[in-house]
Design a protein around this motif. Structure first.
Motif, PDB file in Angstrom:
ATOM      1  N   THR A  65       0.632  -1.418   0.172  1.00  0.00           N
ATOM      2  CA  THR A  65      -0.117  -0.036   0.537  1.00  0.00           C
ATOM      3  C   THR A  65       0.429   1.500  -0.098  1.00  0.00           C
ATOM      4  O   THR A  65      -0.196   2.674  -0.215  1.00  0.00           O
ATOM      5  N   ARG A  66       1.903   0.823   0.013  1.00  0.00           N
ATOM      6  CA  ARG A  66       3.234   2.374  -0.116  1.00  0.00           C
ATOM      7  C   ARG A  66       3.389   2.756  -1.550  1.00  0.00           C
ATOM      8  O   ARG A  66       2.762   2.078  -2.625  1.00  0.00           O
ATOM      9  N   GLU A  67       3.267   4.302  -1.632  1.00  0.00           N
ATOM     10  CA  GLU A  67       3.532   5.021  -2.427  1.00  0.00           C
ATOM     11  C   GLU A  67       3.949   4.870  -3.167  1.00  0.00           C
ATOM     12  O   GLU A  67       5.535   4.689  -2.444  1.00  0.00           O
ATOM     13  N   ALA A  79       7.981  -2.703  -9.145  1.00  0.00           N
ATOM     14  CA  ALA A  79       8.990  -3.142  -8.301  1.00  0.00           C
ATOM     15  C   ALA A  79       7.672  -3.846  -7.090  1.00  0.00           C
ATOM     16  O   ALA A  79       7.964  -4.817  -7.190  1.00  0.00           O
ATOM     17  N   TYR A  80       6.584  -3.389  -7.246  1.00  0.00           N
ATOM     18  CA  TYR A  80       5.075  -3.625  -6.152  1.00  0.00           C
ATOM     19  C   TYR A  80       4.570  -3.977  -7.442  1.00  0.00           C
ATOM     20  O   TYR A  80       3.574  -3.319  -7.927  1.00  0.00           O
ATOM     21  N   VAL A  81       3.034  -4.645  -6.464  1.00  0.00           N
ATOM     22  CA  VAL A  81       2.638  -4.729  -7.243  1.00  0.00           C
ATOM     23  C   VAL A  81       0.900  -3.304  -6.594  1.00  0.00           C
ATOM     24  O   VAL A  81       0.723  -3.574  -4.952  1.00  0.00           O
ATOM     25  N   LEU A  98       1.445  -1.559   4.636  1.00  0.00           N
ATOM     26  CA  LEU A  98       0.976  -3.211   4.027  1.00  0.00           C
ATOM     27  C   LEU A  98       1.932  -3.762   3.348  1.00  0.00           C
ATOM     28  O   LEU A  98       1.931  -2.988   2.421  1.00  0.00           O
ATOM     29  N   TYR A  99       2.651  -4.581   3.300  1.00  0.00           N
ATOM     30  CA  TYR A  99       3.484  -5.015   2.576  1.00  0.00           C
ATOM     31  C   TYR A  99       3.360  -6.611   2.488  1.00  0.00           C
ATOM     32  O   TYR A  99       2.892  -7.652   3.305  1.00  0.00           O
ATOM     33  N   GLY A 100       2.742  -7.768   1.412  1.00  0.00           N
ATOM     34  CA  GLY A 100       2.476  -9.005   1.475  1.00  0.00           C
ATOM     35  C   GLY A 100       2.755  -9.664  -0.187  1.00  0.00           C
ATOM     36  O   GLY A 100       3.058  -9.174  -0.865  1.00  0.00           O
TER      37      GLY A 100
HETATM   38  P1  5GP Z   1      10.663  -0.695   1.237  1.00  0.00           P
HETATM   39  O1  5GP Z   1       9.476   0.510   0.960  1.00  0.00           O
HETATM   40  O2  5GP Z   1      11.611  -0.626   1.071  1.00  0.00           O
HETATM   41  O3  5GP Z   1       9.711  -0.748  -0.908  1.00  0.00           O
HETATM   42  O4  5GP Z   1      10.332  -1.973   1.545  1.00  0.00           O
HETATM   43  C1  5GP Z   1      10.067  -1.943   3.023  1.00  0.00           C
HETATM   44  C2  5GP Z   1      10.499  -3.533   3.586  1.00  0.00           C
HETATM   45  O5  5GP Z   1       9.122  -4.672   3.887  1.00  0.00           O
HETATM   46  C3  5GP Z   1      11.498  -3.985   3.054  1.00  0.00           C
HETATM   47  O6  5GP Z   1      12.094  -4.653   4.581  1.00  0.00           O
HETATM   48  C4  5GP Z   1      11.335  -5.100   2.214  1.00  0.00           C
HETATM   49  O7  5GP Z   1      11.654  -6.366   2.285  1.00  0.00           O
HETATM   50  C5  5GP Z   1      10.155  -5.860   3.070  1.00  0.00           C
HETATM   51  N1  5GP Z   1       8.692  -6.210   1.899  1.00  0.00           N
HETATM   52  C6  5GP Z   1       8.974  -5.898   0.746  1.00  0.00           C
HETATM   53  N2  5GP Z   1       7.947  -6.919   0.438  1.00  0.00           N
HETATM   54  C7  5GP Z   1       7.177  -7.709   1.388  1.00  0.00           C
HETATM   55  C8  5GP Z   1       6.266  -8.518   1.406  1.00  0.00           C
HETATM   56  O8  5GP Z   1       6.111  -8.831   0.179  1.00  0.00           O
HETATM   57  N3  5GP Z   1       5.876  -9.169   2.613  1.00  0.00           N
HETATM   58  C9  5GP Z   1       6.568  -8.865   4.056  1.00  0.00           C
HETATM   59  N4  5GP Z   1       6.798  -8.947   4.994  1.00  0.00           N
HETATM   60  N5  5GP Z   1       7.849  -7.862   3.709  1.00  0.00           N
HETATM   61  C10 5GP Z   1       7.973  -6.993   2.801  1.00  0.00           C
END
Ligand code: 5GP
Length: 204
Positions: A32-34, A43-45, A71-73
């Protein structure tokens, strides 16, 4: 799986690994990060919180975590046949994967020093408040990470760190094939625990 504090260089090492190691599939996370200025679109969805939470409610994530307000998943992995899955996640995600998949190989990637970690975060455009919070949390993440990691690699430079992680992946595959198990299951794990890596007991 690669985990470790922000600024350790996980993303760069993960990208190099999939280029260099055959049959390694890098999972693309949702967040959900910008998107940062200059960050790759894939880099992400990138999704809003509502979309993310709906996917979590539908059991669409293998693991997910909240990190610094976002949120990251990891979506439930769907690698091509014959490929091993590479995850690049934070410490909370690594802890979930350890519980859910005890045989997974957890590689802690750590920066050589807080100064280098700070420099890497600034170089990629993290804002100042974010850098300060991540630095404060980074040392604790490494300390806790050491207790669950199968191997620890210090990212002195990207080619060296990539080569070390590639060696660990090869070791896992060799152990899996010797044990008669398959290293090619989506979330799978080497048949035997990793032989401790030379970096495993280095000081932090
Ligand atoms: P960033 O905002 O710098 O891209 O990522 C922040 C943190 O979230 C990093 O430590 C990255 O490895 C972690 N991260 C990225 N994708 C995922 C994910 O799918 N699940 C979890 N638990 N962390 C993630």
């Amino acid at each position: 799986m690669l985990f470790g504090p922000g600024g350790a260089g996980k993303g760069t090492v993960a990208d190099r690994l999939v280029d260099q190691v055959p049959d390694l599939w890098l999972s693309r996370s949702w967040t959900t990060r910008e998107r940062r200025a200059g960050e790759r679109e894939d880099a992400y969805v990138f999704v809003d919180r509502e979309t993310f939470e709906a996917n979590a409610d539908a059991d669409g994530f293998f693991e997910w975590a909240e990190y610094l307000g976002n949120l990251y998943g990891t979506p439930v992995p769907a690698p091509p046949a014959g490929a091993d899955v590479l995850l690049e996640i934070d410490l909370q995600g690594a802890q979930q994967v350890r519980r859910r998949c005890p045989g997974a190989t957890l590689i802690l990637l750590k920066p050589p020093s807080p100064a280098v970690q700070e420099e890497r975060m600034r170089a990629r455009g993290d804002d100042e408040a974010h850098v300060a919070r991540r630095l404060a949390e980074g040392a604790e993440e490494v300390r806790t990470g050491m207790t669950i990691a199968d191997a620890v690699v210090t990212n002195l430079d990207v080619p060296q760190a990539t080569a070390r992680v590639a060696g660990i992946v090869e070791g896992c595959r060799a152990a899996a094939s010797q044990g008669g198990g398959s290293s090619r299951e989506p979330t799978a794990a080497p048949a035997e625990p990793l032989t401790p890596h030379p970096d495993r007991h280095e000081g932090s």
